[in-house]
Write a protein that holds these residues in place. Structure first.
Motif, mmCIF file in Angstrom:
data_model
loop_
_atom_site.group_PDB
_atom_site.id
_atom_site.type_symbol
_atom_site.label_atom_id
_atom_site.label_comp_id
_atom_site.label_asym_id
_atom_site.label_seq_id
_atom_site.Cartn_x
_atom_site.Cartn_y
_atom_site.Cartn_z
ATOM 1 N N VAL A 104 26.109 73.306 26.768
ATOM 2 C CA VAL A 104 26.180 74.027 28.044
ATOM 3 C C VAL A 104 27.640 74.142 28.490
ATOM 4 O O VAL A 104 28.087 75.195 28.951
ATOM 5 C CB VAL A 104 25.349 73.293 29.119
ATOM 6 N N SER A 105 28.397 73.060 28.339
ATOM 7 C CA SER A 105 29.801 73.090 28.754
ATOM 8 C C SER A 105 30.609 74.046 27.898
ATOM 9 O O SER A 105 31.603 74.621 28.342
ATOM 10 C CB SER A 105 30.404 71.676 28.678
ATOM 11 N N HIS A 106 30.193 74.249 26.611
ATOM 12 C CA HIS A 106 30.914 75.144 25.723
ATOM 13 C C HIS A 106 30.871 76.590 26.207
ATOM 14 O O HIS A 106 31.760 77.376 25.886
ATOM 15 C CB HIS A 106 30.312 75.092 24.310
ATOM 16 N N ARG A 131 35.105 79.315 22.056
ATOM 17 C CA ARG A 131 35.326 78.451 20.908
ATOM 18 C C ARG A 131 35.335 79.287 19.621
ATOM 19 O O ARG A 131 34.793 80.386 19.572
ATOM 20 C CB ARG A 131 34.277 77.358 20.828
ATOM 21 N N PRO A 132 35.910 78.768 18.545
ATOM 22 C CA PRO A 132 35.950 79.497 17.277
ATOM 23 C C PRO A 132 34.544 79.768 16.743
ATOM 24 O O PRO A 132 33.587 79.071 17.099
ATOM 25 C CB PRO A 132 36.724 78.552 16.354
ATOM 26 N N TYR A 169 41.506 80.920 20.620
ATOM 27 C CA TYR A 169 40.300 80.114 20.858
ATOM 28 C C TYR A 169 40.667 78.816 21.577
ATOM 29 O O TYR A 169 41.746 78.255 21.377
ATOM 30 C CB TYR A 169 39.603 79.779 19.537
ATOM 31 N N ASP A 170 39.739 78.339 22.389
ATOM 32 C CA ASP A 170 39.938 77.093 23.136
ATOM 33 C C ASP A 170 39.636 75.885 22.250
ATOM 34 O O ASP A 170 38.566 75.816 21.617
ATOM 35 C CB ASP A 170 39.027 77.056 24.367
ATOM 36 N N ILE A 171 40.550 74.948 22.223
ATOM 37 C CA ILE A 171 40.372 73.693 21.483
ATOM 38 C C ILE A 171 40.455 72.548 22.494
ATOM 39 O O ILE A 171 41.537 72.215 22.981
ATOM 40 C CB ILE A 171 41.449 73.511 20.403
ATOM 41 N N PRO A 172 39.318 71.949 22.862
ATOM 42 C CA PRO A 172 39.340 70.875 23.867
ATOM 43 C C PRO A 172 40.051 69.621 23.359
ATOM 44 O O PRO A 172 40.119 69.366 22.154
ATOM 45 C CB PRO A 172 37.850 70.593 24.106
ATOM 46 N N ALA A 173 40.572 68.835 24.251
ATOM 47 C CA ALA A 173 41.145 67.532 23.894
ATOM 48 C C ALA A 173 40.071 66.687 23.220
ATOM 49 O O ALA A 173 38.905 66.708 23.609
ATOM 50 C CB ALA A 173 41.659 66.835 25.146
#
Length: 511
Positions: free
Chosen positions: A32-34, A39-40, A381-385
């Motif tokens: 859900v948070s994604h 994201r890729p 693309y977003d790459i989370p910590a």
């Protein structure tokens, strides 16, 4: 008693059910948070295991290459509870290892690192911290500096000639040898002599067994990706790695104790090897010293050995390339002496053979996993910590957008080419690049080139009776490193005149 057992079973079932339910909730929350970020892309996933099933058939680096061919050079994988981004192009490798190296320079915590490498107290599995920087600086100045490498040149030569002597003795009796076994023994002796000045046959045999068990583990330990299962150790790897770590620790304790005894009985306080240096530094505990030594033993024995075996396999499969290399050696060195390390820079085709071997057969096919220390963007693309990032070195070296006929073994592609293998050109990355680049790269390149040159120049090499070049396969054995699955049996005899070997200190029997 039966009631107690029934109650325990009921408790166990409910505990497992609760853990599974909690895991599902966490996965749902993650998905859900994604949705709030980009994201890729990636292949379809399954409940609970995510994309794990895509890596369970075939070799993981092959599977990841196929995924990249379908979904692009950057893909997102949910492997159980762990999010992994895999990059498979030179441009994106440069983004990870250079442009944003300061973000991706750390390592994730892993069971392998916990059980054998002191929870990252050394180099390979260490997070990005002061301990890592101090360790790397120490190794760079005390073991891998050019000055220190030069002091071990005679040792490298002596051990290579000793290996060749064994091969000649067996060849004189018309017995073939396992090149892999001989080379691995040679490099284990070299590594241990450099590290702590001992060359105990029994100790090296135990270390070879430990390293063999270690490399067979690979990066895909089930409990790393399903941490809730770690207490149950369904794969058996947690217990196995723990025992392996204890076995190594016990062996290394005996070596350290022996060295400390020798130092105390010596009138000289001169530091002679890396172990002496580490023991003299108050910055490192005994546990850290053992981990640092394991880093070097692992990195220095298997990787170079397997690269030499791959190189000789390809040369035997391509007699025209073997002949061209042999002609270069004869032209530059002649047939009145053996090739020496000082000759290596003059041997352009030899260097091309080594580079091509490292391109087509990088033993660290997936490198070591990186960890995003903060949230960022890669290729939009977003790459989370906390995301793990893997650079598929194997795929990059076979990228048809970069390499013409990428599956062909063709050293000439590196002649008159600016592309090198030292981490400045991202089309081929056998030693990675940036802050986590292999600290022993220069020693590895010299050692591989020298051994290949010596084998080709001084040895007449043939396959056992009944085998031809067409029978040589390239099947891989996947682990932390990728080695040749099947042995390489060879019949090795002298190629040059007897006087050449006598001058080098080798015993010569009539052929």
């Amino acid at each position: 008693m039966e009631g107690l057992i029934a109650e325990f079973k009921s408790w166990a079932v409910h505990s497992v059910a609760a853990l599974v339910f909690l895991y599902i909730l966490l996965q749902v929350f993650k998905r859900v948070s994604h949705r709030s970020w980009r994201r890729p892309p990636g292949p379809p996933s399954l409940p609970l295991i995510g994309h794990f099933h895509h890596l369970m058939s075939g070799l993981p680096h092959h599977s990841l290459l196929k995924i990249a061919e379908k979904y692009g050079p950057i893909v997102w994988l949910d492997l159980g509870a762990v999010s992994v981004v895999v990059v498979s192009s030179s441009d994106l490798a440069k983004e990870i290892l250079k442009t944003q190296d300061h973000i991706f320079a750390s390592r994730p915590a892993m069971i392998l690192g916990e059980m054998l490498f002191g929870k990252g107290q050394g180099l390979i599995f260490s997070p990005w911290n002061d301990n890592y920087r101090l360790t790397r600086k120490t190794l760079t100045t005390q073991l891998f500096s050019q000055q220190r490498m030069d002091t071990y040149q005679d040792l490298r030569r002596d051990l290579a000639l000793k290996m060749m002597q064994t091969a000649f003795d067996e060849g004189h009796a018309n017995r073939d040898i396992s090149l892999s076994d001989l080379i691995h023994e040679q490099f284990m002796s070299l590594t241990t002599r450099m590290l702590y000045g001992m060359d105990g046959h029994a100790q090296n045999k135990h270390l070879l067994e430990i390293i063999r068990d270690l490399t067979e583990t690979g990066w895909l330990v089930l409990e790393d990706y399903f941490p809730l299962l770690k207490p149950f150790d369904l794969s058996g790897e947690v217990k196995r790695l723990k025992k392996l770590g204890e076995k190594y620790s016990e062996l290394m304790d005996s070596i350290i104790d022996q060295r400390l005894k020798e130092i105390s009985n010596s009138k000289s306080n001169k530091e002679e090897n890396l172990l002496d240096v580490l023991l003299a530094m108050s910055s490192f505990t005994r546990s850290q010293v053992k981990v640092i030594l394991l880093d070097i033993i692992f990195g220095g024995s298997d990787t170079s050995s397997d690269t030499i075996v791959w190189a000789m396999t390809e040369l035997l499969r391509h007699p025209n390339i073997m002949e061209r290399l042999q002609n270069e050696l004869d032209d530059v060195i002649g047939k009145e002496r053996l090739v020496e390390e000082a000759d290596l820079k003059k041997l352009e085709y030899l260097q091309a053979v080594v580079k091509e071997t490292l391109r087509l057969h990088p033993v660290g096919v997936l490198g070591s996993p990186h960890l995003a220390m903060e949230s960022t963007k890669v290729a939009g693309y977003d790459i989370p910590a906390g995301t793990r990032v893997t650079v598929n070195i194997y795929a990059i070296g076979r990228d048809p957008n970069v390499w013409e006929n990428p599956l062909n073994f063709d050293p000439s592609r590196f002649l008159n080419s600016p592309i090198d293998v030292k981490g400045q050109h991202y089309e081929v990355l056998p030693f990675s690049s940036g802050r986590r680049k292999c600290v022993g790269m220069n020693l590895a390149l010299v050692s591989v080139a020298y051994n290949v040159a010596l084998l080709v120049h001084a040895c007449s090499i043939s396959l056992p009776e009944g085998l031809t070049a067409l029978d040589l396969d390239l099947e891989e054995k996947f682990g932390i490193t990728v080695s040749k699955r099947n042995p390489l049996p060879l019949l090795i005899k002298r190629r040059l005149s007897s006087d050449v070997y006598r001058k080098a200190g080798l015993s010569v029997s009539a052929q």
